[in-house]
Design a protein around this motif. Structure first.
Motif, short mmCIF file in Angstrom:
data_model
loop_
_atom_site.label_atom_id
_atom_site.label_comp_id
_atom_site.label_asym_id
_atom_site.label_seq_id
_atom_site.Cartn_x
_atom_site.Cartn_y
_atom_site.Cartn_z
N THR A 76 -0.25 4.67 -2.30
CA THR A 76 -0.52 6.11 -2.38
C THR A 76 0.66 6.94 -1.89
OG1 THR A 76 -1.52 6.11 -0.17
CG2 THR A 76 -2.99 5.71 -2.05
N GLY A 77 1.71 6.29 -1.43
CA GLY A 77 2.88 7.02 -0.95
C GLY A 77 2.72 7.58 0.44
N LYS A 78 1.85 6.98 1.24
CA LYS A 78 1.57 7.53 2.57
C LYS A 78 2.65 7.19 3.60
CE LYS A 78 -1.46 3.75 4.17
NZ LYS A 78 -1.49 3.01 2.91
N ASP A 79 3.52 6.20 3.31
CA ASP A 79 4.60 5.88 4.24
C ASP A 79 5.84 5.50 3.44
OD1 ASP A 79 4.29 3.20 3.39
OD2 ASP A 79 2.95 2.74 5.06
N TYR A 80 6.94 5.25 4.17
CA TYR A 80 8.21 5.01 3.48
C TYR A 80 8.18 3.75 2.62
CZ TYR A 80 9.85 1.17 6.50
OH TYR A 80 10.01 -0.04 7.13
N VAL A 81 7.40 2.75 3.02
CA VAL A 81 7.30 1.52 2.23
C VAL A 81 6.65 1.82 0.88
CG1 VAL A 81 6.28 -0.78 2.08
CG2 VAL A 81 7.23 0.03 4.26
N GLU A 82 5.50 2.47 0.92
CA GLU A 82 4.79 2.76 -0.33
C GLU A 82 5.58 3.73 -1.21
OE1 GLU A 82 0.73 3.88 0.16
OE2 GLU A 82 0.25 2.19 1.47
N ARG A 83 6.23 4.72 -0.61
CA ARG A 83 7.02 5.66 -1.41
C ARG A 83 8.19 4.96 -2.10
NH1 ARG A 83 5.98 8.88 3.15
NH2 ARG A 83 8.05 8.46 4.02
N THR A 84 8.83 4.03 -1.39
CA THR A 84 9.95 3.29 -1.96
C THR A 84 9.49 2.42 -3.12
OG1 THR A 84 11.09 3.25 0.17
CG2 THR A 84 11.76 1.61 -1.46
N VAL A 85 8.40 1.70 -2.93
CA VAL A 85 7.89 0.81 -3.97
C VAL A 85 7.45 1.61 -5.19
CG1 VAL A 85 6.07 -0.85 -4.54
CG2 VAL A 85 7.23 -0.99 -2.34
N LEU A 86 6.75 2.72 -4.96
CA LEU A 86 6.30 3.56 -6.08
C LEU A 86 7.48 4.08 -6.88
CD1 LEU A 86 3.38 5.65 -4.51
CD2 LEU A 86 3.23 4.14 -6.50
N LYS A 87 8.53 4.55 -6.18
CA LYS A 87 9.70 5.09 -6.88
C LYS A 87 10.38 3.99 -7.70
CE LYS A 87 12.07 8.43 -5.18
NZ LYS A 87 12.97 9.32 -4.39
N ALA A 88 10.45 2.79 -7.16
CA ALA A 88 11.06 1.68 -7.89
C ALA A 88 10.26 1.36 -9.14
CB ALA A 88 11.17 0.46 -6.99
N ILE A 89 8.95 1.30 -9.00
CA ILE A 89 8.09 0.99 -10.15
C ILE A 89 8.20 2.06 -11.22
CG2 ILE A 89 5.69 0.73 -10.89
CD1 ILE A 89 5.12 -0.58 -8.16
N LYS A 90 8.15 3.34 -10.82
CA LYS A 90 8.22 4.45 -11.77
C LYS A 90 9.52 4.45 -12.55
CE LYS A 90 5.18 7.67 -9.28
NZ LYS A 90 5.12 8.94 -8.49
N ASN A 91 10.58 3.92 -11.94
CA ASN A 91 11.89 3.95 -12.59
C ASN A 91 12.32 2.57 -13.10
OD1 ASN A 91 13.22 6.80 -12.09
ND2 ASN A 91 12.09 6.29 -10.23
N ASP A 92 11.35 1.65 -13.20
CA ASP A 92 11.59 0.31 -13.75
C ASP A 92 12.75 -0.40 -13.04
OD1 ASP A 92 9.56 0.45 -15.71
OD2 ASP A 92 10.87 1.63 -17.00
N ILE A 93 12.73 -0.33 -11.71
CA ILE A 93 13.75 -0.98 -10.90
C ILE A 93 13.14 -2.17 -10.17
CG2 ILE A 93 15.30 -0.72 -8.92
CD1 ILE A 93 15.68 2.19 -9.77
N ALA A 94 13.72 -3.33 -10.36
CA ALA A 94 13.25 -4.54 -9.69
C ALA A 94 13.88 -4.63 -8.30
CB ALA A 94 13.61 -5.77 -10.51
N ILE A 95 13.15 -5.25 -7.38
CA ILE A 95 13.65 -5.43 -6.01
C ILE A 95 13.52 -6.90 -5.63
CG2 ILE A 95 13.42 -4.79 -3.58
CD1 ILE A 95 12.09 -2.19 -4.49
N TYR A 96 14.62 -7.49 -5.20
CA TYR A 96 14.64 -8.88 -4.75
C TYR A 96 15.12 -8.90 -3.30
CZ TYR A 96 15.81 -13.87 -4.53
OH TYR A 96 15.89 -15.19 -4.17
N ALA A 97 14.42 -9.66 -2.44
CA ALA A 97 14.81 -9.78 -1.03
C ALA A 97 15.16 -11.22 -0.71
CB ALA A 97 13.67 -9.30 -0.13
N ILE A 98 16.23 -11.42 0.04
CA ILE A 98 16.73 -12.77 0.33
C ILE A 98 16.55 -13.17 1.79
CG2 ILE A 98 19.14 -12.12 0.86
CD1 ILE A 98 19.97 -14.49 -0.97
N HIS A 99 16.59 -12.27 2.70
CA HIS A 99 16.32 -12.33 4.14
C HIS A 99 16.56 -13.70 4.78
CE1 HIS A 99 13.67 -10.80 7.69
NE2 HIS A 99 14.95 -10.50 7.86
N THR A 100 15.49 -14.33 5.32
CA THR A 100 15.71 -15.54 6.13
C THR A 100 16.13 -16.76 5.30
OG1 THR A 100 13.34 -16.11 6.11
CG2 THR A 100 14.16 -14.80 7.97
#
Length: 364
Positions: A76-100
């Motif tokens: 719902t865009g209530k925090d920075y995580v949801e806003r980031t994910v929503l914006k990526a989805i709306k703009n057809d941007i994939a996100i890959y994380a490599i971390h540990t």
């Protein structure tokens, strides 16, 4: 080139199998079959990084830290995580994380720190257990060399600084095929004896499927006898942190100043200066308090990491110097490393280094 092709390059560097259990790595947003227009590499995926990806026509973000760490119950865009994910989805941007996965890689986060500080004789500080397996199979004498070489080609038989490692024992195999069998050697319904070689090779767990496929493709028998066992050995090429040595011992205060300069940090929090000289150095990018004991056991004079709490510094106990250089600062060169790595693997479109400073910690 599609998203999966880029992922294949990343996972050749840092297989996701070796990421920590608590982590959330891999493709977090998007479709593996999407054609890639450009790759933006960042330490963190936040809204401003997605904006940067849009501006630079990059529809794949390769991020060190995962933007989705805990389960999302709504978008719902209530925090920075949801806003980031929503914006990526709306703009057809994939996100890959490599971390540990990259933390635990031999050519990963901690190797970058070691190289930045000019350390030699590098070793994993906390090697992983349970990630080495052994394949044992039995093959006719005439087929042994071919099968063995194919197993090596698939990645088996690498131990430390050696490759093509195997153990081979000659013996006699027996079998009798039933009416539905089609034996390569011998006849169905008849007991057959064959001079065979028992081949044993070790391998890293993430290549098991590839290795078994190779075994079945190159073994001459209709039914392949084999065993796979998990070894309790420590994996010297996979694990958290690293320990290395300076070419020449340095004065402690001068060394800390050197670290501050090379790692581009505003200040270093450290425990009591209990040693006059620094020779052996342990490092662990990101939060590393859990590895203090391991750094002591390794005989390190100093342990460079981040996110140490007040009481963590007491545990130095004059045995080691603990140096907290900051979380972002300890991992900041990771994105440069990934851009360089991917640029060598991918030449038909841009791999872009994010210019967004995603460090949430500010200093006066």
């Amino acid at each position: 080139m599609v998203v999966q092709d880029v992922i294949n390059h990343l996972e050749a560097l840092a297989p996701l199998y070796y990421a920590e259990d608590f982590d959330n790595v891999g493709l977090l947003v998007g479709d593996i079959n999407t054609t890639v227009s450009g790759v933006l590499v960042t330490l963190d995926t936040i809204e401003s990084v997605v904006d940067e990806a849009i501006e630079k026509n990059c529809n794949l973000i390769v991020s060190f830290h995962p933007i989705i760490f805990k389960g999302l119950k709504s978008l719902t865009g209530k925090d920075y995580v949801e806003r980031t994910v929503l914006k990526a989805i709306k703009n057809d941007i994939a996100i890959y994380a490599i971390h540990t996965a990259l933390d635990n890689a031999i050519k990963g986060v901690n190797d970058i720190i070691c190289n930045t500080l000019g350390l030699e004789n590098k070793k994993i500080l906390i090697p992983q257990k349970g990630t080495i397996k052994k394949l044992t199979t039995y093959v006719p004498l005439g087929n042994a060399n071919t099968l063995r070489s194919q197993l090596f080609k698939a990645g088996a038989g690498n131990i430390g600084n050696y490759d093509n490692c195997s153990f081979n024992t000659e013996g006699v195999g027996t079998y009798r095929g039933n009416e539905n069998s089609n034996p390569t050697l011998g006849k169905k319904g008849e007991l057959h004896e064959e001079k065979e070689i028992q081949i044993s090779v070790t391998f890293n767990t993430h290549i098991e499927s590839k290795l078994l496929k190779t075994l079945f493709e190159h073994h001459p028998y209709e039914e392949v006898a084999f065993e796979v066992t998990t070894l309790d050995n420590y994996n010297q090429n996979i694990g958290m942190g690293m320990v290395g040595e300076l070419k020449n011992a340095q004065d402690t205060v001068k060394f800390l100043a050197f670290v501050k300069e090379k790692m581009n940090v505003p200040f270093i929090k450290h425990s009591e200066i209990s040693k006059n000289k620094i020779k052996k150095v342990a490092v662990l990018g990101g939060s590393g308090s859990f590895a203090i004991s391991a750094a002591k056991r390794a005989g390190a004079d100093v342990f460079i990491t981040a996110d140490l709490k007040y009481h963590d510094f007491f545990s130095a106990e004059k045995e080691i110097i603990l140096a907290d250089i900051g979380h972002y600062e300890s991992e900041q060169f990771t994105k440069n490393f990934l851009v360089e790595y991917l640029s060598k693997k991918i030449t038909n479109f841009a791999v872009v280094l994010s210019t967004t400073n995603s460090n949430p910690v500010k200093y006066l």
